[in-house]
Write an enzyme that holds these catalytic residues in place. Structure first.
Site, PDB file in Angstrom:
ATOM      1  N   SER A 262      17.667  76.817 -80.450  1.00 47.35           N
ATOM      2  CA  SER A 262      17.921  78.010 -79.653  1.00 47.35           C
ATOM      3  C   SER A 262      17.184  77.893 -78.342  1.00 47.35           C
ATOM      4  CB  SER A 262      17.432  79.253 -80.391  1.00 47.35           C
ATOM      5  OG  SER A 262      16.029  79.327 -80.306  1.00 47.35           O
ATOM      6  N   LYS A 263      17.346  78.878 -77.490  1.00 51.15           N
ATOM      7  CA  LYS A 263      16.700  78.861 -76.188  1.00 51.15           C
ATOM      8  C   LYS A 263      15.190  78.692 -76.315  1.00 51.15           C
ATOM      9  CE  LYS A 263      19.818  79.532 -72.933  1.00 51.15           C
ATOM     10  NZ  LYS A 263      20.790  80.569 -73.193  1.00 51.15           N
TER      11      LYS A 263
END
Length: 489
Positions: A262-263
């Site tokens: 994820s980010k």
RNA sequence: GGCCCCGUCGUCUAGCGGCCUAGGACUCUGGCUUCUCAAGUCAGCUACGAGGGUUCGAAUCCCUUCGGGGCUACCA
């Protein structure tokens, strides 16, 4: 054998993302495997957009997904822009189809109207959590009387359509994990259609896979536990077991911290990698190695080889961690493998975007000569501007850190000698330049090559790190080279 | 919590009962090469989560356990 009928059909594989953001590494790995499997088998690759959740899916993201797939070279045979016999390929354009099936499930008794409110459902779940029992719909509306229905309607309640899970269990063979069984006690009745009449993924995905005649579903492992629901919809649609698509749930691609990428734990958007100067073939090669391997100690594969070598049997069941370092290493290899023309074509946008050059024919001619000396020195295309900046800048400046290294008297003297000798050169090419500097600085002044050339390098390129010095000076030209050296004396 | 999936070097992996004193790649460390940086090249470090079985023999098969992850929505 339960799947004999499917196995005899021509292969049809789909990549069906729900673009709620830019396509990320995990999506693309799935797309790559879908594509590779379709190509390997000579089958059809279908690209379908799952946009039943229009609150989160936007047209911009859909277009971005289309662009990303194209950029990577994952061309599709049926889908957006190319059409196909089983379209449309946007679920938002297939709403009437889902509505028809939902109505049929209702009339056939596979599904029922559920009038429970979100608050009531949450209360049930809360109670289940407290009682430590499997959470899920409690079947409250499974068999309402006409009076109860009338009463709910009178209250103004709008029902959802809920699928009835029968007693028992669902077993299916996952091509990667083998036989998997889910007891229906842990697969509660699920919603097919929202109260506003819009379909959910659980309905749309199954209906589309059947109607688009999909034979193989290669998708992320996160969908493994939704498979029994999907199979239940097949059953309601009247399919027999040997008509179901074959499932293969691909392992996750995870970030450094063992969580889904994820980010927070790494850059995931493919667009980001594109901007950073990664080659599509490098991204695909690296991603192919995440959860799959060609075996035989092999790692370097072209897109074509991938389609030849890819089989589901060689896909892993365990998750893989994404490693930027390895991607960079592969990207460097792929850059070095580029032909001069291809390298020029890939490099040019990065130079113009960085405002290093405008694109005149003189600049291109110089660039053509400069690229060969840096091709083996970059791991990403984004490194090119900084490396070639000294050749194109109008206002030349030496980096402060480097400048400090040539400010002493010794350096100035060295540069002075170099300048004097270079000035007398009748021919300006790298061999002559090297010869002149070696005799003047190394032989006559007795300096160490790295010391002597470092000073000249800083003067000419503005940095203590540069492409090969003599070639750089040849490309930069006599006038500029001499004036830059003079500038530091 | 429940259900499901997963477990070989730091990372990606080869391995599908003997070819394994476990191979390759990336990373890291050191050497060579060398005008810097790279590239190239040589060497080194480091792994079968644990415990039981089965077997003449297990990284490979079975069980337990521990650990990681996913799902548990009127998201997908």
């Amino acid at each position: 054998m339960p799947n004999s009928q499917i196995e005899n059909r021509p292969v049809r594989v789909r990549f069906a993302p729900s673009p709620t953001g830019d396509l990320h590494v995990g999506n693309i790995r799935t797309a790559l495997f879908d594509w590779a499997y379709a190509r390997h088998t000579g089958g059809t690759f279908i690209f379908r957009i799952e946009d039943t959740d229009r609150e989160r899916v936007t047209d911009e993201y859909i277009q971005a997904a289309i662009d990303t797939l194209k950029w990577l070279g994952l061309t599709w045979d049926e889908g957006p822009e190319v059409g196909g016999a089983h379209g449309p390929y946007l679920q938002s354009q297939r709403l009437d189809i889902y509505a028809e099936w939902a109505a049929k499930f209702l009339s056939d008794g596979f599904a029922y109207h559920c009038y429970c409110s979100a608050e009531e459902l949450e209360a049930v779940r809360e109670a289940q959590r407290k009682a430590n029992v499997a959470p899920g719909y409690n079947g409250h509306c499974r068999s309402l009387t006409e009076e109860q229905v009338a009463s709910f309607l009178a209250e103004g309640r709008k029902p959802v359509v809920r699928m009835r899970m029968p007693e028992g269990s669902t077993t299916f063979t996952d091509l990667i994990r083998g036989e998997v069984t889910f007891d229906h006690n842990f697969v509660p009745d699920f919603v097919l259609v929202r109260a506003d009449g819009s379909p959910l993924y659980t309905l749309a995905v199954a209906v589309d896979d059947v109607m688009m005649k999909v034979t193989h579903v290669l998708r992320g492992e996160d969908l493994l536990s939704s498979t029994p629901r999907q199979i239940r919809v097949y059953q309601a649609m009247g399919l027999s077991e040997n008509e179901y698509p074959l499932f293969a749930h691909l392992p996750f691609v995870m970030g450094q911290d063992n969580a889904k990428l994820s980010k927070r734990n790494g850059e995931v958007s493919i667009a980001w990698y594109r901007e950073r100067g990664f080659l599509p073939e490098a991204i695909c090669n690296y991603l192919a190695l995440l959860g799959w391997s060609p075996g035989e100690d092999r790692e370097d594969v072209t897109m074509k080889e991938l389609t030849e070598l890819f089989t589901v049997e060689r896909v892993h069941s365990s998750p893989a961690r994404f490693d930027m370092k390895k991607l960079e290493a592969i990207n460097g290899d792929k850059i070095r493998a580029l032909t001069p023309d291809a390298f020029l074509e890939k490099a040019l946008p990065f130079l113009t975007d960085a405002h290093i050059l405008k694109g005149s024919s003189d600049e291109i001619a110089l660039l053509k000569k400069a690229l060969p000396i840096i091709q083996e020195r970059v791991a990403t295309l984004a490194e090119i501007p900084a490396m070639l900046k000294f050749l194109f800048v109008e206002k030349f400046e030496v980096e402060p850190d480097s400048l400090a290294k040539v400010s002493d008297a010794e350096s100035k003297n060295l540069l002075k000698v170099a300048h004097e000798r270079l000035e007398k050169l009748s021919e300006w090419n790298h061999a002559a330049i090297e010869g002149a500097l070696r005799s003047a600085l190394i032989e006559e002044l007795g300096l160490k090559p790295r010391i002597a050339f470092s000073a000249v390098r800083i003067a000419v390129t503005g940095s203590h790190i540069s492409p090969p010095l003599f070639e750089s000076m040849e490309l930069l030209g006599r006038e500029s080279s001499l004036s830059r050296i003079k500038g530091l004396i």
